[in-house]
Design a protein around this motif. Structure first.
Motif, PDB file in Angstrom:
ATOM      1  N   ILE A 195       5.663  -7.826 -11.581  1.00 38.92           N
ATOM      2  CA  ILE A 195       5.178  -7.489 -10.251  1.00 38.92           C
ATOM      3  C   ILE A 195       4.895  -5.993 -10.163  1.00 38.92           C
ATOM      4  O   ILE A 195       5.704  -5.170 -10.608  1.00 38.92           O
ATOM      5  N   GLY A 196       3.760  -5.647  -9.587  1.00 40.40           N
ATOM      6  CA  GLY A 196       3.426  -4.245  -9.395  1.00 40.40           C
ATOM      7  C   GLY A 196       2.034  -4.112  -8.811  1.00 40.40           C
ATOM      8  O   GLY A 196       1.264  -5.083  -8.775  1.00 40.40           O
ATOM      9  N   PRO A 197       1.678  -2.914  -8.345  1.00 35.45           N
ATOM     10  CA  PRO A 197       0.359  -2.713  -7.736  1.00 35.45           C
ATOM     11  C   PRO A 197      -0.756  -2.795  -8.762  1.00 35.45           C
ATOM     12  O   PRO A 197      -0.521  -2.717  -9.982  1.00 35.45           O
ATOM     13  N   GLY A 198      -1.984  -2.939  -8.292  1.00 32.55           N
ATOM     14  CA  GLY A 198      -3.125  -2.955  -9.187  1.00 32.55           C
ATOM     15  C   GLY A 198      -3.236  -1.655  -9.956  1.00 32.55           C
ATOM     16  O   GLY A 198      -3.009  -0.578  -9.418  1.00 32.55           O
ATOM     17  N   ASP A 257       6.988  -0.589 -13.480  1.00 28.40           N
ATOM     18  CA  ASP A 257       6.947   0.754 -12.923  1.00 28.40           C
ATOM     19  C   ASP A 257       5.837   1.568 -13.581  1.00 28.40           C
ATOM     20  O   ASP A 257       5.258   1.177 -14.594  1.00 28.40           O
ATOM     21  N   ALA A 258       5.581   2.731 -12.996  1.00 26.95           N
ATOM     22  CA  ALA A 258       4.576   3.631 -13.546  1.00 26.95           C
ATOM     23  C   ALA A 258       5.092   4.264 -14.835  1.00 26.95           C
ATOM     24  O   ALA A 258       6.277   4.174 -15.178  1.00 26.95           O
ATOM     25  N   LEU A 259       4.206   4.932 -15.566  1.00 29.39           N
ATOM     26  CA  LEU A 259       4.604   5.660 -16.759  1.00 29.39           C
ATOM     27  C   LEU A 259       5.380   6.909 -16.370  1.00 29.39           C
ATOM     28  O   LEU A 259       5.240   7.438 -15.265  1.00 29.39           O
ATOM     29  N   ARG A 271       0.605  -9.078  -7.904  1.00 26.75           N
ATOM     30  CA  ARG A 271       0.938  -7.954  -7.028  1.00 26.75           C
ATOM     31  C   ARG A 271       2.014  -8.343  -6.018  1.00 26.75           C
ATOM     32  O   ARG A 271       2.597  -7.470  -5.380  1.00 26.75           O
ATOM     33  N   VAL A 272       2.220  -9.636  -5.847  1.00 20.62           N
ATOM     34  CA  VAL A 272       3.230 -10.097  -4.893  1.00 20.62           C
ATOM     35  C   VAL A 272       4.160 -11.080  -5.580  1.00 20.62           C
ATOM     36  O   VAL A 272       3.780 -11.765  -6.533  1.00 20.62           O
ATOM     37  N   ARG A 330      -2.702   4.345   5.095  1.00 22.03           N
ATOM     38  CA  ARG A 330      -1.245   4.383   5.159  1.00 22.03           C
ATOM     39  C   ARG A 330      -0.613   3.009   5.255  1.00 22.03           C
ATOM     40  O   ARG A 330       0.594   2.864   5.076  1.00 22.03           O
ATOM     41  N   ASP A 331      -1.435   1.973   5.543  1.00 20.87           N
ATOM     42  CA  ASP A 331      -0.866   0.632   5.622  1.00 20.87           C
ATOM     43  C   ASP A 331      -0.662   0.025   4.238  1.00 20.87           C
ATOM     44  O   ASP A 331      -0.002  -0.994   4.101  1.00 20.87           O
ATOM     45  N   LEU A 332      -1.201   0.669   3.208  1.00 16.45           N
ATOM     46  CA  LEU A 332      -1.031   0.166   1.854  1.00 16.45           C
ATOM     47  C   LEU A 332       0.222   0.760   1.225  1.00 16.45           C
ATOM     48  O   LEU A 332       0.604   1.883   1.562  1.00 16.45           O
ATOM     49  N   PRO A 333       0.872   0.042   0.304  1.00 17.63           N
ATOM     50  CA  PRO A 333       1.977   0.641  -0.441  1.00 17.63           C
ATOM     51  C   PRO A 333       1.501   1.925  -1.113  1.00 17.63           C
ATOM     52  O   PRO A 333       0.330   2.066  -1.469  1.00 17.63           O
ATOM     53  N   GLU A 334       2.439   2.838  -1.358  1.00 20.52           N
ATOM     54  CA  GLU A 334       2.072   4.178  -1.809  1.00 20.52           C
ATOM     55  C   GLU A 334       1.225   4.163  -3.071  1.00 20.52           C
ATOM     56  O   GLU A 334       0.210   4.856  -3.166  1.00 20.52           O
ATOM     57  N   ARG A 335       1.634   3.363  -4.072  1.00 30.15           N
ATOM     58  CA  ARG A 335       0.880   3.410  -5.324  1.00 30.15           C
ATOM     59  C   ARG A 335      -0.454   2.688  -5.213  1.00 30.15           C
ATOM     60  O   ARG A 335      -1.382   2.992  -5.958  1.00 30.15           O
ATOM     61  N   HIS A 336      -0.591   1.744  -4.286  1.00 28.36           N
ATOM     62  CA  HIS A 336      -1.908   1.179  -4.010  1.00 28.36           C
ATOM     63  C   HIS A 336      -2.831   2.273  -3.500  1.00 28.36           C
ATOM     64  O   HIS A 336      -3.994   2.363  -3.880  1.00 28.36           O
TER      65      HIS A 336
END
Length: 873
Positions: free
Chosen positions: A211-214, A330-332, A316-317, A421-427
């Motif tokens: 699970i994670g953002p695009g 997670d991110a690098l 993503r969900v 701002r309605d999107l998750p931060e990394r999105h």
């Protein structure tokens, strides 16, 4: 520039590199043939393609040459462009710069109109004792010559260690369900791969969800996990791409297609998949599940029915189903914000390593230095370690130094993320990175990328050119597309010998959102649907007859866009066009087994509150009951096919009406209490009408139906007559599919009547043609028959091996027709009485055979071209 500082080609698999020198546009087909030949030997082609500079600096291609192992020159008529201040063209310069000790293979395409300077160069090459010189006329001939010459060269010139490295390299598979090979190196995911591998090895979770953002690298991680975990799943790993699947009802059909399960038989698709997976320890990767997350309940039913299967999902969900283990991707890693950006600290950051690797891909001399490390670290921090965002930034190194990239990000990112701002931060960060990358493009390239959002998964240059009419980039397709490849926003890859392009799913999502915001999405969907409707219309005649195998393969490569075109037609209420489109592809749907998918679209069409023609209603009704006639023959199916026949007749389409009538007769045959007279009447009336109308293809099918009906009555001479007539039609028209269907039945009758010598050639021909179509069902019937012949001839090992290999195919595709294999069962039972031990040894060997190995047993004298046909299957 000294040799010690030359740009480095970074290829993680360290395959032998083959440098290909030729003009770009003049020899585009030949370059594709060369790439396919090189990759077929698991070597690495080094080629300047669309998106690379057509005349790279001398030092750059000197670097590529110095780091390559073999030189291949392909020349035709043009000497090539001579740059200002240069005395020779890039074509000659590349040959001159190739080290004398480097093996050189030179191929000259026949021509009567060659540039004089090229004639001079060729004369020089002919006198060069370090170069092998060969003529050719077609791309196919070049492919074969280059393959043979490289194979010989490897055997003669390279040491055993380098041969082993070449053999260990994994080529990118072409067929559905194969785990794709990444375009580039995977960096910074070693710990994630270990963690997910351990979860799979524990075997306590039925579904592991990444699970994670695009843009964070879920799909890439899944691919690496699949490779690392292959030994945990002895029965295989299947990759199911859900990127272009938007309808909830298409989850199971898409899984079935990727597994090779054909949607044609006597059971629900869920049951077919469960049967195919029964007793199999397999890993099934479901990529991009978030689009159809409401279908997650079907996944629970599926893993409940196939208890040894494990599912690895990227989404993503969270799916929120029982049996799910969530793994957050997670991110690098980036250097801590409080630490000074020193070279030593930066080199321990996976985000920085990714930036450097991707920067070198576009500028091979790029190095991380004390002078630029602070800027590179700042870029990676601003982009929060998101892999795709970092790759987009690194692609700008071709034109901008890291300091300029960082400065532009500093100005752009806060502004671009603010409205979201309605999107998750990394999105937000990922969207902003794409937005920033787009902002650096010329208007024409920006417009093109947004327009390309209507394509699904991959697309061809022809398709892009077809939808360019009236767009800002009309007439500039090659240059604009090349710019998007340069910017890493579009990927280019060869699939099935054709050059194709693709967008990453998050870039496609971004592009279509921008297109909608401009109010032009419907116009582009219309252009997309028009192109593929025209493609299908032009291909339809070739789905019957000599060009059928090539047409089926071409449509298979276009499958994602064929689906998207149907969706566009139905969504925009072009329902009559959607009906024609589905009907034109009838033969393709059948050969490839897509009944469930077509049924979903046709049910949606019928549910629309929108007027449709009588013929469109007939098509929709036909397709909604077509699959049911095989699974659940009932009075409702009989009535539905009768309604379809009446509607076709009312619309003036007598040919389609006869097809529906033939289908009704076939349905009647599947009832336990067979109404022989009614079935005979339907099939005979349909066959006579089709003969009068000149529809030889469906006439042959009706003859097969009449033959099966005669066989049910044990009227063997009549059955043979019908099967022979169908086979004769198929042979005359050179139709592979009909030849397989009729040929297997002809061979079966020869076995039943005690003539295995006559059955053998018929089964062999059916098997060869099934391979051309990648038609599993036809292949397994032919292999089963060849097993029976081997048993009758006393070859117990071969009989057992082919029987067991066929059983594996049957289980995979979900076909369980016991009655159809009666002749084989009797032959095996007879030889088991006399040679049980050898038969058992053959069965044990056959159970572990690949499809290609089974074909090699059945057809030991098949040539190399036939083996290439099997490769992507």
């Amino acid at each position: 520039m000294t040799g010690a500082h030359r740009p480095v080609i970074r290829t993680p698999d360290q395959r032998i590199r083959v440098f290909v020198s030729s003009t770009l546009r003049e020899l585009s087909d030949e370059r594709r043939a060369a790439r396919t030949a090189i990759e077929s030997l698991r070597l690495a082609p080094v080629m300047f393609e669309l998106g690379a500079r057509p005349h790279p600096p001398r030092e750059l291609y000197r670097s590529y040459l110095e780091q390559s192992d073999v030189f291949v020159g392909i020349y035709w008529e043009s000497y090539g462009w001579v740059a200002p201040d240069e005395e020779v063209s890039g074509l000659q310069d590349e040959y001159d710069l190739a080290p004398r000790e480097m093996p050189k293979l030179i191929y000259i395409k026949a021509s009567d109109h060659r540039d004089e300077r090229l004639k001079t160069l060729i004369a020089r090459i002919q006198a060069d004792d370090t170069a092998a010189y060969l003529p050719f006329t077609t791309p196919e001939e070049l492919h074969d010559r280059l393959t043979d010459d490289l194979a010989t060269l490897l055997a003669e010139r390279f040491d055993s260690a380098r041969r082993e490295l070449a053999e260990e390299a994994t080529p990118s598979p072409a067929g559905p369900g194969h785990v794709p090979a990444p375009y580039t190196t995977t960096i910074g995911r070693e710990e994630d791969v270990r963690n997910v591998h351990d979860l799979l090895a524990a075997g306590t979770d039925r579904v592991v969800s990444l699970i994670g953002p695009g843009g964070i690298g879920k799909s890439r991680l899944a691919i690496e996990v699949a490779r690392a975990s292959a030994s945990l799943f002895p029965d295989g790993v299947t990759f199911v791409l859900l990127e272009g699947v938007l309808e909830q009802g298409l989850l199971l059909p898409t899984i079935a297609y990727s597994l090779g399960v054909r949607d044609i038989g006597d059971a629900d698709l869920e049951e077919r998949i469960a049967r195919a997976l029964d007793g199999k320890r397999v890993l099934i990767i479901l990529d991009n599940f978030e689009q159809i997350v409401d279908s997650a309940a079907e996944l629970v039913r599926l893993y409940s029915a196939a208890p040894l299967a494990t599912f690895l999902v990227t989404s993503r969900v969270v799916l929120r189903i029982r049996g799910e283990r969530v793994y957050e991707v997670d991110a690098l890693t980036t250097p801590a914000g409080s630490d000074p950006a020193t070279l030593h600290r930066a080199q321990r950051s996976s985000a920085v390593a990714l930036f450097v690797d991707r920067a070198r891909a576009v500028r091979p001399d790029f190095e991380l230095t004390d002078a630029n490390v602070a800027d590179v670290v700042s870029i990676c921090r601003r982009l929060e370690g998101l892999p795709l965002a970092i790759e987009l930034a690194a692609a700008k190194v071709r034109a901008l130094p890291p300091s300029a990239i960082d400065a532009r990000l500093e100005r752009s990112l806060p502004l671009l993320t603010a409205p979201s701002r309605d999107l998750p931060e990394r999105h937000r960060t990922m969207r902003a990175a794409i937005d920033w990358s787009m902002s650096l493009l010329p208007d024409v390239q920006r417009d093109m990328l947004e327009d390309l959002g209507v394509f699904a998964t991959r697309f061809t240059l022809d398709a892009v050119e077809a939808v360019s009419t009236g767009r800002s980039w009309e007439g500039q397709v090659l240059d604009a597309l090349g710019g998007l490849v340069d910017a890493s926003l579009v990927k280019q890859i060869d699939v099935g010998g054709r050059s194709t392009f693709s967008l990453l799913s998050i870039v496609r999502e971004y592009a279509i959102a921008r297109l909608k915001a401009r109010g032009e999405a419907d116009a582009m969907r219309r252009a997309h649907a028009d192109y593929y409707a025209d493609l299908v219309s032009r291909a339809t005649p070739d789905l019957r007859g000599a060009r059928q195998p090539d047409t089926v393969r071409m449509l298979g490569l276009e499958l994602s866009n064929l689906r998207a075109a149907v969706r566009h037609l139905v969504f925009t209420d072009r329902l009559d066009d959607a009906g024609d489109y589905a009907w034109n592809l009838f033969v393709y749907w059948w050969i490839s087994g897509f009944f469930s998918e077509v049924r979903v679209w046709m049910l949606e069409l019928l549910g629309k509150q929108h007027p449709i023609s009588t013929r469109t209603k007939a098509i929709a009704v036909f397709f909604t009951v077509w699959g049911e006639m095989w699974r659940r023959p009932s009075r409702q199916v009989i009535e539905g096919l009768g309604e379809a026949a009446d509607l076709f007749r009312a619309s003036g389409d007598e040919q389609a009406a006869a097809m529906a009538l033939a289908a009704r007769g076939s349905t009647r045959m599947r009832f336990p209490d067979l109404d022989m007279a009614a079935a005979q009447a339907d099939l005979q009336e349909a066959r006579d009408a089709l003969h009068d109308l000149g529809d030889w293809w469906t006439e042959a099918l009706a003859d097969v139906g009449l033959g099966l009906l005669a066989l049910a009555r044990t009227a063997l001479p009549e059955a043979i007559d019908h099967f022979d007539r169908a086979a004769a039609i198929a042979t005359e028209k050179q139709d592979a599919f009909m030849s397989v269907v009729a040929g297997n039945n002809v061979a079966r009758m020869r076995l039943i009547t005690g003539d295995p010598e006559a059955a053998g050639p018929a089964y062999r021909r059916a098997l060869e043609l099934a391979a051309q179509l990648h038609y599993d069902e036809g292949a397994q019937y032919a292999l089963e028959g060849m097993s029976a012949i081997a048993a009758i001839q006393g070859d117990a090992w071969r009989a057992g091996a082919l029987a067991a290999a066929t059983e594996s195919i049957r289980q995979r595709i979900g076909v369980f027709d016991v009655e159809g294999f009666a002749a084989n069962a009797q032959a095996l039972a007879a030889i088991r009485e006399t040679d049980a031990e050898v038969l058992a040894a053959g069965e044990q060997a056959g159970a572990d055979m690949s499809l290609a190995e089974a074909f090699a047993i059945a057809l030991p004298d098949a040539d190399e071209s036939f083996q290439r046909t099997l490769a992507p299957w």
